[in-house]
Design a protein around this motif. Structure first.
Motif, short mmCIF file in Angstrom:
data_model
loop_
_atom_site.label_atom_id
_atom_site.label_comp_id
_atom_site.label_asym_id
_atom_site.label_seq_id
_atom_site.Cartn_x
_atom_site.Cartn_y
_atom_site.Cartn_z
N SER A 1 0.87 -1.17 0.00
CA SER A 1 0.00 0.00 0.00
C SER A 1 0.90 1.22 0.00
O SER A 1 1.66 1.42 0.93
N GLY A 2 0.86 1.99 -1.05
CA GLY A 2 1.77 3.11 -1.19
C GLY A 2 2.85 2.77 -2.19
O GLY A 2 3.00 1.63 -2.61
N SER A 3 3.62 3.78 -2.54
CA SER A 3 4.65 3.60 -3.55
C SER A 3 5.88 2.90 -3.00
O SER A 3 6.30 3.13 -1.87
N THR A 4 6.43 2.02 -3.81
CA THR A 4 7.67 1.33 -3.45
C THR A 4 8.86 1.93 -4.19
O THR A 4 9.93 1.31 -4.25
N SER A 5 8.69 3.12 -4.74
CA SER A 5 9.73 3.69 -5.60
C SER A 5 11.02 4.00 -4.85
O SER A 5 12.08 4.08 -5.45
N ASN A 6 10.94 4.17 -3.52
CA ASN A 6 12.16 4.48 -2.78
C ASN A 6 12.74 3.27 -2.06
O ASN A 6 13.62 3.40 -1.21
N THR A 7 12.25 2.09 -2.40
CA THR A 7 12.83 0.89 -1.81
C THR A 7 14.09 0.49 -2.59
O THR A 7 14.19 0.71 -3.79
N ALA A 8 15.04 -0.08 -1.88
CA ALA A 8 16.25 -0.56 -2.53
C ALA A 8 16.09 -2.02 -2.94
O ALA A 8 16.46 -2.40 -4.05
N CYS A 9 15.56 -2.84 -2.04
CA CYS A 9 15.35 -4.25 -2.32
C CYS A 9 13.98 -4.67 -1.80
O CYS A 9 13.51 -4.15 -0.79
N MET A 10 13.36 -5.61 -2.50
CA MET A 10 12.14 -6.25 -2.02
C MET A 10 12.45 -7.73 -1.94
O MET A 10 12.94 -8.32 -2.91
N GLY A 11 12.18 -8.33 -0.79
CA GLY A 11 12.58 -9.72 -0.60
C GLY A 11 11.51 -10.61 -0.01
O GLY A 11 10.52 -10.12 0.55
N TRP A 12 11.74 -11.89 -0.14
CA TRP A 12 10.92 -12.92 0.51
C TRP A 12 11.79 -13.68 1.50
O TRP A 12 12.92 -14.06 1.17
#
Length: 126
Positions: free
Chosen positions: A25-36
């Motif tokens: 929910s919201g923008s992920t544009s400022n994330t560096a990594c997305m992980g599981w």
């Protein structure tokens, strides 16, 4: 920071497949990594896979390499984890997480991730 919500877990037989989803929910544009990540009862949380959206690169843990694919939709707000050829050793709670520092690229460590979802349970048994 965004909020993350996982879905898609369930009970499957060995050899089956699942696709987990993580909606932000919201923008992920400022994330560096997305992980599981995943955590089985009595075991330490372990990284499964991550994606570096800006560069498009992905990383997979040795324990799942060849059976797992991490991806995002075009908006970057939904993260997927496709798991094939499931075994009982894959039974765990699966979490998605976001990291905002490029330190996430140096090592695949839960400590680099600061935003977490609540998890979705995957159970593999016959």
């Amino acid at each position: 920071q965004v909020q993350l919500a996982e879905s898609g877990g369930g009970s499957v037989q060995p050899g089956g497949s699942l696709r987990l989803s993580c909606t932000a929910s919201g923008s992920t544009s400022n994330t560096a990594c997305m992980g599981w990540f995943r955590q089985a009862p009595g075991k330490k949380r372990e990284g499964v896979a991550y994606v570096y959206p800006r560069g498009g690169s992905t990383y997979y843990a040795a324990s799942v390499k060849g059976r797992v694919t991490i991806s995002q939709d075009n908006t970057g707000n939904t993260l997927y984890l496709q798991i094939n050829d499931l075994t009982p050793e894959d039974t765990a709670m699966y979490y998605c997480a976001a990291a905002y520092s490029s330190l996430c690229l140096r090592s695949f460590d839960a400590q680099s991730y600061t935003t977490w979802g609540q998890g979705t349970q995957v159970t593999v048994s016959s």
